[in-house]
Design an enzyme around this catalytic site. Structure first.
Site, mmCIF file in Angstrom:
data_model
loop_
_atom_site.group_PDB
_atom_site.id
_atom_site.type_symbol
_atom_site.label_atom_id
_atom_site.label_comp_id
_atom_site.label_asym_id
_atom_site.label_seq_id
_atom_site.Cartn_x
_atom_site.Cartn_y
_atom_site.Cartn_z
ATOM 1 N N CYS A 1 -2.907 9.893 6.148
ATOM 2 C CA CYS A 1 -2.979 8.480 6.546
ATOM 3 C C CYS A 1 -3.132 8.319 8.054
ATOM 4 O O CYS A 1 -3.330 7.189 8.533
ATOM 5 C CB CYS A 1 -1.704 7.732 6.142
ATOM 6 S SG CYS A 1 -1.237 7.896 4.424
ATOM 7 N N GLU B 1 5.877 -20.892 -1.137
ATOM 8 C CA GLU B 1 6.720 -20.903 0.066
ATOM 9 C C GLU B 1 6.696 -19.562 0.809
ATOM 10 O O GLU B 1 6.680 -19.508 2.032
ATOM 11 C CB GLU B 1 8.160 -21.252 -0.316
ATOM 12 C CG GLU B 1 9.145 -21.253 0.840
ATOM 13 C CD GLU B 1 8.971 -22.448 1.782
ATOM 14 O OE1 GLU B 1 8.173 -23.354 1.471
ATOM 15 O OE2 GLU B 1 9.638 -22.461 2.838
ATOM 16 N N HIS C 1 -5.388 1.812 -5.442
ATOM 17 C CA HIS C 1 -4.675 2.747 -4.570
ATOM 18 C C HIS C 1 -3.341 2.157 -4.068
ATOM 19 O O HIS C 1 -2.288 2.690 -4.377
ATOM 20 C CB HIS C 1 -5.618 3.120 -3.407
ATOM 21 C CG HIS C 1 -5.028 4.059 -2.410
ATOM 22 N ND1 HIS C 1 -5.805 4.852 -1.580
ATOM 23 C CD2 HIS C 1 -3.753 4.336 -2.059
ATOM 24 C CE1 HIS C 1 -5.017 5.578 -0.794
ATOM 25 N NE2 HIS C 1 -3.780 5.280 -1.064
#
Lengths: 259, 259, 259, 259
Positions: free
Chosen positions: A106, A147, A209
């Protein structure tokens, strides 16, 4: 789950008692990036967001600017501070490489968020709610008039105070959905395109993913991740009842089953 | 759930203070098989995988090769190290039989995985996601194009490093489904046939029962179990929306409800 | 949830340090009825079985035969040993009445199970799975051919050993469903009729209310409750997919959606 | 989740050891409003009721009458006693304002409940069950003939003892649903109208937002919140099966799918 993780923490404490401490990753401050990453990974594991080595997290040290990244392929709920990679933000070289570990796949995506959004932390989960929404939404996830949307940034800043302005209840939240690739690092192009196309987005969903969420502080990244996951879960439930998650207030009654 | 299990652990500590310790099962190392089995059982119980004495786990000691097996019919979340059966891997004789306990009915199935797959650990759960998938799949469970698949082994090894190669995002995961039998030990034939027919499988689903998952290390068996359970849960959700879990990328839109 | 309950436990420890201890309810043995009832209530609360003062539990002391019952209308996850009612099993008089508390409205139902089934413990939950099944089943809940059924007693005993024989995988589990009444104590007639009509049942579902589960030991009552709740949850999921929970093996494919 | 929160508690303990303690918020009594608010926020967070800074809680000190309110926009599961606002109930002025924090936007709504209902505590959650029910119910949520209803007040008092009388099993629970507004404080008008129109209500659902629940003691407010959330969850499940949550006993069979 508590006891199982307690066992892990015992192991961790033994390590903490060793005399060879690395000040880059060993700190008594529970808010230190090396500690908070471990804590958050246990929380995320218990939420089913990073099961089976999936997902990851990276945090920038608020004082030194050092970038902390959990390694590749480990069981994140058992993560220990001494397993952390640490990167110099300017040279983008690793100043700490734990022996026997590989950097997270990552990492290029985390770096895109740091560079292009001035993020202080990036969270990557395999949330099933994100995967489900990527199946019934096309190019962008949309939800409106809930909200919890108000927990998310609009991308605008107050002209006087310079503070972030959040979305209002009547706004629509848009999160881009990018296509998944064979290798996580190859997501970088898609992520960069989405960052350019959606300059106000604080998250990107990766189809089939999971998602990436970032923020200007770690606390905000965590809050954004929780609020978005809540909204993805709610959108999935609305879809199951036949209600479009972005429909106007009152319009939902057109779609709801009557008895 | 934490406190309830804390109570159990207190009881365990009293036992640990006794003077007659059996080195086969009493160790201060939290990673010792007798300890980790107890820890994992508490985790699995909290995941609803082994409720009401269901399920089981067996771990091979990485140094001695001894095989540790939880006994039959006990509440797994309350398991204590001294309740463990221990088997010699060569003679397959028990070298430790806790008084008053019966060996697990899963033992022949654990042994098939040890013998035929050189497993280091075998996990057996009554996961409801496995049971549900066994109702709407026939002979084999299939899911494709989901990132979490990449946590699972393809059965191929890297010709240079000899390391396991995992599935890629674009692959289809296949898990054989065998029929359940009246007695757990009679599952052995079905399991052996599945092991032969699916040489790359790291798990077998038992219809209307649960699943068996194994791996070359305990950590890998745990990761495989978590990743498969995640995929079974996702497949059940996809089925509920009318999407075939193994459909091609983009094909899901054909099945999804429009408003 | 752990921390919140930790707070409660702290309060409890202060009480334990007091000098005026009542040996009927204060014991260092975590398996003492007064302690195990408190532990189990915390577990059941975390399972959403006894939220908002709902539900209850009673345990017979294995040595003295005294019957321990949690009081009416308290938050069960905060229960303390000194809040327990204790009853003499022969006279059915209270030998301990905590000041300021009312006896549980479940008491007559607990007593029916003790008297007519020689139970050692009775668990009463407001499980949503039980309520849901009571809406789509009529007079009796039925599920068949699921491995978890094997955790439940058939009502038969082994003629040689005298031990309970459990259901087999190919059996059908039957649990009677009785109608709810305005006052919990008025359920007694319905329960007694069900006990007579289903002499092998170890549980009764109360429509739109929850269930009562009992067993010849506390451990068995707990295991039965967990196994039945697992089966009620599974039956609800099967019903949602259109599969009759008691259908024959293979017959489920007739009901399952094809793509 | 336990460990993550343990980390937070560690931080809290460091604060507790400081010498400059404010008696308004620092107490060793776990039932003190400043402590119980922190405990309950951790519980509510683990229930997904107040994720991502959403929701809030206010408690009146039973002896001093001081009103304790958690601040705006903080992560509620990490709340510490010293972050609490404290208000004088008569002047409605803050007698404690933690530096750097903003008062909760819920404050005017909490005050309406204190003034008009003589509440001792008010709980505000973003419960997804409340949001879902607000999508398929119109002006009022209704459910009938479910045991858990008996945990809720009817608004009547026993003429002799003066004690609250709860709903009976055969009653229908009504909870008004008010429209959401752009700013939380603007909900006050809608809440006040609902309080006037439904004098027996102990809760109000805010459409697409969550709910407010109050009670004459903190314990009752907590029990009411749990019981209502249980009923909202059950109503959502009934709706998914096509059963009107307020239908008569036995009438559900008309709506249930047959095989």
């Amino acid at each position: 789950m508590a006891l199982y993780l307690d066992g892990c923490q015992c192991a961790s404490k033994q390590v903490d008692d060793s005399t060879n401490k690395d000040p880059l990753v060993h700190s008594k401050d529970p808010k230190h990036p090396a500690n908070i990453i471990c804590q958050l990974c246990r929380l995320f594991y218990s939420n089913n967001w990073i099961t089976g080595t999936g997902g990851g997290i990276s945090v920038k040290h608020p004082l030194t600017g050092h970038i902390y990244i959990a390694p590749s392929g480990v069981q994140k709920e058992q993560l220990q501070p001494e397993e952390m990679f640490v990167m110099d933000p300017k040279t983008e070289d690793y100043i700490r490489t734990p022996e026997g570990y590989k950097p997270s796949a990552c990492t290029p995506l985390f770096m895109s968020c740091y560079r292009q959004r001035n993020a202080a932390a990036v969270i990557h989960t395999h949330s099933q709610h994100a995967v489900m929404c990527s199946l019934f939404f096309d190019k962008v996830f949309e939800i409106a008039n809930i909200e919890q949307i108000k927990a998310l940034p609009s991308g605008q800043k107050d002209p006087v105070t310079g503070k972030d302005i959040n979305l209002s209840f009547f706004d629509t939240l848009h999160i881009p959905i990018i296509e998944n690739t064979a290798h996580e690092e190859d997501l970088t192009d898609g992520l960069n395109e989405a960052l350019a196309a959606y300059p106000n987005a604080t998250a990107v969903i990766v189809r089939r993913h999971g998602m990436y969420v970032w923020g200007p502080t770690l606390d905000k990244a965590k809050v954004y991740n929780e609020a978005i996951d809540y909204l993805l879960e709610l959108a999935t439930k609305m879809h199951q009842l036949g209600i479009p998650p972005a429909c106007a207030i009152g319009e939902e009654k057109k779609y709801v089953k009557t008895y």
